[in-house]
Design a protein around this motif. Structure first.
Motif, PDB file in Angstrom:
ATOM      1  N   UNK A 158    -116.598 -68.415  -2.298  1.00  0.00           N
ATOM      2  CA  UNK A 158    -118.038 -68.207  -2.186  1.00  0.00           C
ATOM      3  C   UNK A 158    -118.450 -68.399  -0.731  1.00  0.00           C
ATOM      4  N   UNK A 159    -119.348 -67.539  -0.251  1.00  0.00           N
ATOM      5  CA  UNK A 159    -119.907 -67.684   1.098  1.00  0.00           C
ATOM      6  C   UNK A 159    -121.395 -67.944   0.969  1.00  0.00           C
ATOM      7  N   UNK A 160    -121.928 -68.821   1.838  1.00  0.00           N
ATOM      8  CA  UNK A 160    -123.329 -69.202   1.731  1.00  0.00           C
ATOM      9  C   UNK A 160    -123.856 -69.743   3.055  1.00  0.00           C
ATOM     10  N   UNK A 161    -125.127 -70.024   3.065  1.00  0.00           N
ATOM     11  CA  UNK A 161    -125.810 -70.636   4.207  1.00  0.00           C
ATOM     12  C   UNK A 161    -126.229 -72.041   3.815  1.00  0.00           C
ATOM     13  N   UNK A 162    -126.072 -72.985   4.744  1.00  0.00           N
ATOM     14  CA  UNK A 162    -126.597 -74.338   4.541  1.00  0.00           C
ATOM     15  C   UNK A 162    -127.943 -74.391   5.253  1.00  0.00           C
ATOM     16  N   UNK A 163    -128.995 -74.655   4.498  1.00  0.00           N
ATOM     17  CA  UNK A 163    -130.343 -74.698   5.052  1.00  0.00           C
ATOM     18  C   UNK A 163    -130.607 -75.970   5.841  1.00  0.00           C
ATOM     19  N   UNK A 164    -131.760 -76.021   6.474  1.00  0.00           N
ATOM     20  CA  UNK A 164    -132.097 -77.170   7.328  1.00  0.00           C
ATOM     21  C   UNK A 164    -132.277 -78.464   6.540  1.00  0.00           C
ATOM     22  N   UNK A 165    -132.458 -78.358   5.229  1.00  0.00           N
ATOM     23  CA  UNK A 165    -132.562 -79.552   4.383  1.00  0.00           C
ATOM     24  C   UNK A 165    -131.268 -79.845   3.633  1.00  0.00           C
ATOM     25  N   UNK A 220    -124.691 -77.885  -4.851  1.00  0.00           N
ATOM     26  CA  UNK A 220    -124.160 -78.850  -3.888  1.00  0.00           C
ATOM     27  C   UNK A 220    -125.205 -79.128  -2.810  1.00  0.00           C
ATOM     28  N   UNK A 221    -125.123 -80.289  -2.185  1.00  0.00           N
ATOM     29  CA  UNK A 221    -125.996 -80.644  -1.055  1.00  0.00           C
ATOM     30  C   UNK A 221    -125.116 -81.017   0.124  1.00  0.00           C
ATOM     31  N   UNK A 222    -125.497 -80.551   1.303  1.00  0.00           N
ATOM     32  CA  UNK A 222    -124.772 -80.816   2.537  1.00  0.00           C
ATOM     33  C   UNK A 222    -125.685 -81.496   3.542  1.00  0.00           C
ATOM     34  N   UNK A 223    -125.084 -82.095   4.540  1.00  0.00           N
ATOM     35  CA  UNK A 223    -125.850 -82.567   5.681  1.00  0.00           C
ATOM     36  C   UNK A 223    -126.050 -81.364   6.589  1.00  0.00           C
ATOM     37  N   UNK A 235    -129.585 -82.256  19.059  1.00  0.00           N
ATOM     38  CA  UNK A 235    -130.716 -82.850  19.780  1.00  0.00           C
ATOM     39  C   UNK A 235    -131.873 -83.188  18.845  1.00  0.00           C
ATOM     40  N   UNK A 236    -131.529 -83.706  17.662  1.00  0.00           N
ATOM     41  CA  UNK A 236    -132.536 -84.148  16.708  1.00  0.00           C
ATOM     42  C   UNK A 236    -133.186 -83.046  15.889  1.00  0.00           C
ATOM     43  N   UNK A 237    -132.760 -81.794  16.074  1.00  0.00           N
ATOM     44  CA  UNK A 237    -133.340 -80.683  15.326  1.00  0.00           C
ATOM     45  C   UNK A 237    -132.300 -80.101  14.379  1.00  0.00           C
ATOM     46  N   UNK A 238    -132.706 -79.888  13.111  1.00  0.00           N
ATOM     47  CA  UNK A 238    -131.805 -79.326  12.104  1.00  0.00           C
ATOM     48  C   UNK A 238    -131.776 -77.806  12.222  1.00  0.00           C
ATOM     49  N   UNK A 239    -130.580 -77.245  12.030  1.00  0.00           N
ATOM     50  CA  UNK A 239    -130.382 -75.798  12.079  1.00  0.00           C
ATOM     51  C   UNK A 239    -129.636 -75.327  10.842  1.00  0.00           C
ATOM     52  N   UNK A 240    -129.915 -74.082  10.437  1.00  0.00           N
ATOM     53  CA  UNK A 240    -129.149 -73.472   9.362  1.00  0.00           C
ATOM     54  C   UNK A 240    -127.747 -73.158   9.852  1.00  0.00           C
TER      55      UNK A 240
END
Length: 89
Positions: free
Chosen positions: A23-30, A58-61, A66-71
């Motif tokens: 499976x391929x997917x994107x991990x969101x900023x949350x 599933x949940x990922x980190x 630099x303190x900003x979350x990215x997909x």
């Protein structure tokens, strides 16, 4: 990563079918899984829906720079389906 419980499709279990799904997917900023798609599965179609459900819960980190979350795009996970030992008769 927090992994969800995986389920084995009843029909595949009764027929003692084993396999895998990539499976391929994107991990969101949350940390949530987004846009999950099946890249490959063997046998084709047997475990696809179950694997997508499992991965989507599933949940990922998230990636933090630099303190900003990215997909994170293009993440791949292989979900293996083997007959649980307690089901073998």
């Amino acid at each position: 990563m927090q992994k969800s419980k995986e389920y084995y499709p009843r029909d595949a279990l009764e027929k003692k079918i084993e396999g895998y799904v990539l499976v391929e997917f994107t991990i969101g900023i949350n940390g949530e899984v987004k846009d999950a798609i099946v890249i490959e599965s063997k046998p084709a179609g047997i475990f696809d829906r179950t694997a997508l459900f499992s991965v989507s819960n599933d949940k990922y980190l998230p990636r933090v720079i630099d303190g900003k979350a990215y997909e994170v795009t293009g993440v791949r996970s292989r979900v293996n389906f083997g007959i649980p030992e307690e089901s073998v008769n």
